[in-house]
Design an enzyme around this catalytic site. Structure first.
Site, mmCIF file in Angstrom:
data_model
loop_
_atom_site.group_PDB
_atom_site.id
_atom_site.type_symbol
_atom_site.label_atom_id
_atom_site.label_comp_id
_atom_site.label_asym_id
_atom_site.label_seq_id
_atom_site.Cartn_x
_atom_site.Cartn_y
_atom_site.Cartn_z
ATOM 1 N N ILE A 287 -7.539 17.342 34.923
ATOM 2 C CA ILE A 287 -8.785 16.558 34.922
ATOM 3 C C ILE A 287 -8.977 16.034 33.499
ATOM 4 O O ILE A 287 -9.028 16.825 32.563
ATOM 5 C CB ILE A 287 -9.998 17.445 35.319
ATOM 6 C CG1 ILE A 287 -9.882 17.951 36.762
ATOM 7 C CG2 ILE A 287 -11.332 16.708 35.091
ATOM 8 C CD1 ILE A 287 -10.035 16.894 37.860
ATOM 9 N N HIS A 288 -9.020 14.720 33.322
ATOM 10 C CA HIS A 288 -9.247 14.208 31.961
ATOM 11 C C HIS A 288 -9.987 12.881 31.915
ATOM 12 O O HIS A 288 -10.424 12.453 30.852
ATOM 13 C CB HIS A 288 -7.920 14.054 31.212
ATOM 14 C CG HIS A 288 -7.112 12.882 31.679
ATOM 15 N ND1 HIS A 288 -6.304 12.934 32.785
ATOM 16 C CD2 HIS A 288 -7.016 11.615 31.202
ATOM 17 C CE1 HIS A 288 -5.737 11.754 32.965
ATOM 18 N NE2 HIS A 288 -6.156 10.929 32.031
#
Ligand code: UD1
Length: 360
Positions: free
Chosen positions: A204-205
């Site tokens: 997740i970024h």
């Protein structure tokens, strides 16, 4: 022919690898400029080493910053760096700030620009990547698109005349690396004592999931509630945003925190996982190619084929994420649908098209 590739962020190094090899095989003069957008060794150097990419010829050392400051610093540096290289083509990759800066710098210097991975659209203009890719496509002279859907988007924007479908260069690398690592165990299995097919691999970024504290908390909470172990590979933006928002990034419930992985280790870890949970573009496609079900924490995807073929599900954080992460494996696509991203030889086609379209 002299081609200058401009790269700067992790996914661009993966795309550069097969292109650099195809350029070398064809005897093309290839100059690599690294903008310095990504500078941590695990986001940059390891990709050059593991994927056999020649070291950059020019390093601009721009680093992190707001969109304006980062893109502006790259533009100014490229204004100086590009003219002495007398390029026949500046080749730009994907949709990051490095892509937009290079396209804009080159087009204003009247150097022909080719955009690799042209035509992808999420139609979500709140995403910085969507703005980067639309503007880059409209600045470029040659649009090298991975898919038929990409070509349709470009045609709808009046760009059919400069579009060529070449396939997806990330597929080239993925297939080679998959064959290299398929016999080896996954590093996360060994380190965290996880059994084959027992865990999901998560990344997740994206700004949409990390910039708002409530959204970030909801995503991490959902991952912790999945009914099997979820190993999250913590991108520096995730770490930085958790610290900024006071959100604890620690193993809890099903969630296990792990540093980012080098590319071959990432592929081995995805290959042995029961699922992938991500907001990355590349990893959605890699999961599909490895035939690992993917759960994407975004409202849209550019890689629509993965959803249409049943291997990717778009979800919001909460129950939808938790449920999607433990869904059963979908059925294999029919052979006619099984290869929407090409045959693993896209990079050779890229070199052939650059040669064929060499401006007079
Ligand atoms: C960039 C791309 C995104 C791509 C991603 C892949 C843009 C707008 N976004 O996002 O499309 O999916 O790369 O990883 O270009 N940081 C470090 N070390 C680094 C680089 C970044 O610690 O080597 C931290 C910094 O706190 C920085 C933050 O990560 O501010 C964000 O980095 P940035 O390059 O702005 O964008 P990414 O989120 O990596």
């Amino acid at each position: 022919m002299r081609v200058v590739s401009v790269v700067g962020a992790r996914p661009q190094f993966v795309k550069l690898a097969p292109v650099a090899h195809a350029m070398a095989a064809a005897g093309v003069e290839h100059v690599i400029i690294h903008t310095g957008q990504h500078y941590d060794p695990m986001l940059s150097d390891v990709f050059f080493t593991d994927l056999g990419i020649p070291a950059p010829d020019v390093h601009l050392g721009v680093g992190s910053g707001g969109h304006g400051a980062q893109t502006g610093a790259m533009l100014a540096a490229l204004d100086e760096a590009l003219p002495p290289l007398s390029a026949d083509w500046v080749l730009v990759y994907g949709d990051t700030n490095s892509t937009l800066a290079a396209a804009l710098a080159a087009v204003k210097l009247h150097i022909p620009v080719a955009h690799l991975e042209a035509g992808l659209r999420s139609f979500n203009r709140a995403m910085p990547e969507e703005i980067n890719r639309v503007l880059t496509d409209h600045a470029a002279d040659l649009l090298l698109t991975p898919t038929a859907v990409g070509a349709e988007h470009l045609a709808a924007e009046g760009l059919a005349g400069s579009t060529v479908v070449v396939g997806d260069v990330m597929t080239d690398v993925l297939l080679q690396v998959r064959d290299r690592v398929s016999g080896s165990p996954s590093p996360v299995m060994e380190e965290l004592s996880l059994a084959e097919g027992s865990y999901s691999l998560a990344t997740i970024h994206r700004a949409e999931n990390t910039d708002d504290a409530g959204r970030l908390e909801a995503v991490l909470d959902s991952l912790a509630r999945v009914d099997h172990p979820v190993v999250i590979l913590a991108h520096p933006r995730l770490v930085a945003k958790c610290a900024e928002h006071g959100v604890a990034l620690e193993s809890r419930g099903s969630l296990l925190i792990h540093p980012p992985l080098a590319y071959p280790d990432l592929i081995a870890s995805a290959l042995h996982a029961r699922g992938v949970i991500t907001d990355s573009g590349g990893l959605q496609k890699e999961a599909f190619l490895l035939r690992v079900p993917c759960t994407t924490v975004r409202p849209q995807t550019e890689w629509v084929e993965t959803v249409e073929l049943g291997w990717n599900r778009l979800v919001e954080p909460g129950e939808a994420l938790v449920e999607a992460a433990s869904r059963p494996r979908p059925t294999e696509p029919r052979e006619a649908d099984a290869h929407p991203y090409g045959d693993g030889h896209a990079a050779e086609r890229v070199v052939a098209e650059l040669t064929a379209h060499l401006p007079g």
